[in-house]
Motif scaffolding. Structure first.
Motif, PDB file in Angstrom:
ATOM      1  N   TRP A   1       1.485  14.976  -2.044  1.00 17.79           N
ATOM      2  CA  TRP A   1       0.324  15.245  -1.207  1.00 17.79           C
ATOM      3  C   TRP A   1       0.744  15.448   0.243  1.00 17.79           C
ATOM      4  O   TRP A   1       0.287  16.386   0.909  1.00 17.79           O
ATOM      5  CB  TRP A   1      -0.659  14.079  -1.312  1.00 17.79           C
ATOM      6  CG  TRP A   1      -1.856  14.229  -0.429  1.00 17.79           C
ATOM      7  CD1 TRP A   1      -2.995  14.916  -0.718  1.00 17.79           C
ATOM      8  CD2 TRP A   1      -2.018  13.717   0.893  1.00 17.79           C
ATOM      9  NE1 TRP A   1      -3.865  14.844   0.355  1.00 17.79           N
ATOM     10  CE2 TRP A   1      -3.285  14.121   1.353  1.00 17.79           C
ATOM     11  CE3 TRP A   1      -1.206  12.948   1.730  1.00 17.79           C
ATOM     12  CZ2 TRP A   1      -3.770  13.776   2.614  1.00 17.79           C
ATOM     13  CZ3 TRP A   1      -1.688  12.615   2.985  1.00 17.79           C
ATOM     14  CH2 TRP A   1      -2.952  13.026   3.421  1.00 17.79           C
TER      15      TRP A   1
ATOM     16  N   PHE B   1       0.839  -1.199   0.000  1.00 21.72           N
ATOM     17  CA  PHE B   1       0.000   0.000   0.000  1.00 21.72           C
ATOM     18  C   PHE B   1       0.878   1.256   0.000  1.00 21.72           C
ATOM     19  O   PHE B   1       0.601   2.211  -0.715  1.00 21.72           O
ATOM     20  CB  PHE B   1      -0.920   0.010   1.223  1.00 21.72           C
ATOM     21  CG  PHE B   1      -1.735   1.266   1.324  1.00 21.72           C
ATOM     22  CD1 PHE B   1      -2.844   1.444   0.513  1.00 21.72           C
ATOM     23  CD2 PHE B   1      -1.373   2.271   2.205  1.00 21.72           C
ATOM     24  CE1 PHE B   1      -3.600   2.617   0.594  1.00 21.72           C
ATOM     25  CE2 PHE B   1      -2.116   3.445   2.293  1.00 21.72           C
ATOM     26  CZ  PHE B   1      -3.227   3.616   1.477  1.00 21.72           C
TER      27      PHE B   1
ATOM     28  N   PHE C   1       0.834   4.113  -2.810  1.00 18.08           N
ATOM     29  CA  PHE C   1       0.563   5.489  -2.379  1.00 18.08           C
ATOM     30  C   PHE C   1       1.663   6.425  -2.861  1.00 18.08           C
ATOM     31  O   PHE C   1       1.396   7.492  -3.396  1.00 18.08           O
ATOM     32  CB  PHE C   1       0.458   5.515  -0.843  1.00 18.08           C
ATOM     33  CG  PHE C   1       0.239   6.887  -0.268  1.00 18.08           C
ATOM     34  CD1 PHE C   1      -0.999   7.485  -0.351  1.00 18.08           C
ATOM     35  CD2 PHE C   1       1.271   7.561   0.360  1.00 18.08           C
ATOM     36  CE1 PHE C   1      -1.215   8.748   0.190  1.00 18.08           C
ATOM     37  CE2 PHE C   1       1.070   8.823   0.905  1.00 18.08           C
ATOM     38  CZ  PHE C   1      -0.176   9.411   0.822  1.00 18.08           C
ATOM     39  N   TRP C   2       2.914   5.994  -2.697  1.00 18.78           N
ATOM     40  CA  TRP C   2       4.066   6.811  -3.105  1.00 18.78           C
ATOM     41  C   TRP C   2       4.046   7.041  -4.613  1.00 18.78           C
ATOM     42  O   TRP C   2       4.212   8.163  -5.095  1.00 18.78           O
ATOM     43  CB  TRP C   2       5.355   6.109  -2.683  1.00 18.78           C
ATOM     44  CG  TRP C   2       6.569   6.963  -2.834  1.00 18.78           C
ATOM     45  CD1 TRP C   2       7.428   6.999  -3.891  1.00 18.78           C
ATOM     46  CD2 TRP C   2       7.069   7.925  -1.902  1.00 18.78           C
ATOM     47  NE1 TRP C   2       8.414   7.909  -3.660  1.00 18.78           N
ATOM     48  CE2 TRP C   2       8.225   8.496  -2.456  1.00 18.78           C
ATOM     49  CE3 TRP C   2       6.633   8.356  -0.647  1.00 18.78           C
ATOM     50  CZ2 TRP C   2       8.956   9.467  -1.793  1.00 18.78           C
ATOM     51  CZ3 TRP C   2       7.369   9.321   0.002  1.00 18.78           C
ATOM     52  CH2 TRP C   2       8.508   9.864  -0.566  1.00 18.78           C
TER      53      TRP C   2
ATOM     54  N   GLY D   1       1.728  10.336  -3.558  1.00 19.29           N
ATOM     55  CA  GLY D   1       1.578  10.509  -2.119  1.00 19.29           C
ATOM     56  C   GLY D   1       2.615  11.432  -1.513  1.00 19.29           C
ATOM     57  O   GLY D   1       2.326  12.161  -0.571  1.00 19.29           O
TER      58      GLY D   1
END
Length: 47
Positions: free
Chosen positions: A25, A13, A17-18, A22
Motif C-alpha cells: 500500500w 501496530f 500493518f506490515w 502495508g
C-alpha cells in the motif's frame, strides 16, 4: 490497571500493518504521489 507501553504499541501496530500488506500500500501511495507531482511540475513548465 497496567500502564500501556506506547513504544510497544506503536511497534506492534507497525508489525500488524506490515503483515496486512502495508508495504504494498505504501509503495503504491508513493508511486501515485510521485506521478501527481510530476504532472504538476510539467504543467508549471508548460505554462
Amino acid at each position: 490497571m497496567e500502564h500501556i507501553d506506547l513504544s510497544g504499541a506503536i511497534l506492534a501496530f507497525g508489525i500488524v500493518f506490515w503483515l496486512a500488506g502495508g508495504a504494498k500500500w505504501l509503495a503504491e501511495k508513493t508511486r501515485q504521489l510521485k506521478l501527481e507531482n510530476d504532472l504538476k511540475e510539467k504543467e508549471l513548465k508548460d505554462s
